[in-house]
Design a protein around this motif. Structure first.
Motif, mmCIF file in Angstrom:
data_model
loop_
_atom_site.group_PDB
_atom_site.id
_atom_site.type_symbol
_atom_site.label_atom_id
_atom_site.label_comp_id
_atom_site.label_asym_id
_atom_site.label_seq_id
_atom_site.Cartn_x
_atom_site.Cartn_y
_atom_site.Cartn_z
ATOM 1 N N GLY A 1 -22.153 -24.493 -19.189
ATOM 2 C CA GLY A 1 -22.238 -25.913 -18.868
ATOM 3 C C GLY A 1 -22.717 -26.130 -17.455
ATOM 4 O O GLY A 1 -22.453 -25.317 -16.570
ATOM 5 N N GLU A 2 -23.435 -27.216 -17.259
ATOM 6 C CA GLU A 2 -23.946 -27.573 -15.938
ATOM 7 C C GLU A 2 -23.215 -28.792 -15.386
ATOM 8 O O GLU A 2 -22.708 -28.775 -14.294
ATOM 9 N N GLU A 3 -23.181 -29.855 -16.168
ATOM 10 C CA GLU A 3 -22.516 -31.090 -15.755
ATOM 11 C C GLU A 3 -21.043 -31.008 -16.138
ATOM 12 O O GLU A 3 -20.668 -30.296 -17.072
ATOM 13 N N TYR A 4 -20.204 -31.765 -15.448
ATOM 14 C CA TYR A 4 -18.764 -31.720 -15.672
ATOM 15 C C TYR A 4 -18.401 -31.925 -17.149
ATOM 16 O O TYR A 4 -17.595 -31.185 -17.706
ATOM 17 N N GLU B 1 -19.952 -31.161 -19.695
ATOM 18 C CA GLU B 1 -20.481 -30.100 -20.552
ATOM 19 C C GLU B 1 -19.699 -28.799 -20.422
ATOM 20 O O GLU B 1 -19.936 -27.853 -21.179
ATOM 21 N N ARG C 1 -16.455 -31.363 -23.318
ATOM 22 C CA ARG C 1 -17.215 -32.288 -24.158
ATOM 23 C C ARG C 1 -16.272 -33.116 -25.026
ATOM 24 O O ARG C 1 -16.620 -34.205 -25.451
ATOM 25 N N ASN D 1 -18.869 -40.673 -19.632
ATOM 26 C CA ASN D 1 -19.803 -40.234 -18.583
ATOM 27 C C ASN D 1 -19.014 -39.863 -17.342
ATOM 28 O O ASN D 1 -18.036 -40.505 -16.996
ATOM 29 N N ARG E 1 -21.301 -37.552 -10.662
ATOM 30 C CA ARG E 1 -21.392 -36.342 -9.844
ATOM 31 C C ARG E 1 -20.686 -36.504 -8.554
ATOM 32 O O ARG E 1 -20.548 -37.433 -7.924
#
Length: 159
Positions: free
Chosen positions: A79-82, A84, A151, A156, A159
């Motif tokens: 995962g890259e984004e929180y 994910e 997930r 949303n 960042r």
């Protein structure tokens, strides 16, 4: 194995966990040196549904440390984004299995049949496991197994 108590809302089901571990290629292995310093390294692995199998170079610092102190922690994540982020952490003790190093020239070792088949297919060796005479197998029967899948939180995240 101790049951996961925290994060039940985001923990993976056994089926999700098994699929995740089958798809991921690299784990991060943490060992402890004789003087107590931590040591973390990336490594390829196989998951057979109940044990994690590491194919480690026998002349590595990792191998030497685990022969003195078999305690280990392993993280597999992605995962890259929180929103994910997902992963699995396994703790326990390692047990060497089979010849060390593994040459594959001796008698077949029944306990390695499944992990070698999984490993060979996962990393593109085909039907036959490749043995270079430098690696050997370490088995971890998890003392703890913790999973997370952000997930499942939905929404949303800034960042």
């Amino acid at each position: 194995m101790r049951e996961q108590r925290h994060g039940r809302r985001i923990m993976m089901t056994p089926e999700e966990r098994d699929a995740f571990l089958a798809a991921q290629r690299t784990c991060r292995v943490a060992t402890v040196s004789a003087d107590g310093r931590p040591h973390a390294t990336p490594l390829w692995f196989a998951w057979d549904g109940s044990c994690l199998w590491l194919y480690s170079i026998t002349r590595s610092r990792r191998w030497a440390e685990l022969q003195v102190d078999p305690r280990i922690a392993v993280v597999i994540d992605s995962g890259e984004e929180y929103g994910e982020l997902r992963g699995v952490e396994i703790t326990g003790s390692v047990e060497p299995v089979g010849e060390a190093p593994r040459t594959g020239t001796g008698e077949p070792f029944a306990a390695l049949e499944v992990p070698e088949k999984i490993f060979a297919a996962k990393y593109g060796f085909g039907e036959q496991m490749f043995h270079d005479g430098r690696h050997a197998w370490l088995r971890i029967e998890p003392a703890t197994l913790t999973s997370w899948d952000f997930r499942k939180l939905g929404g949303n995240f800034a960042r």
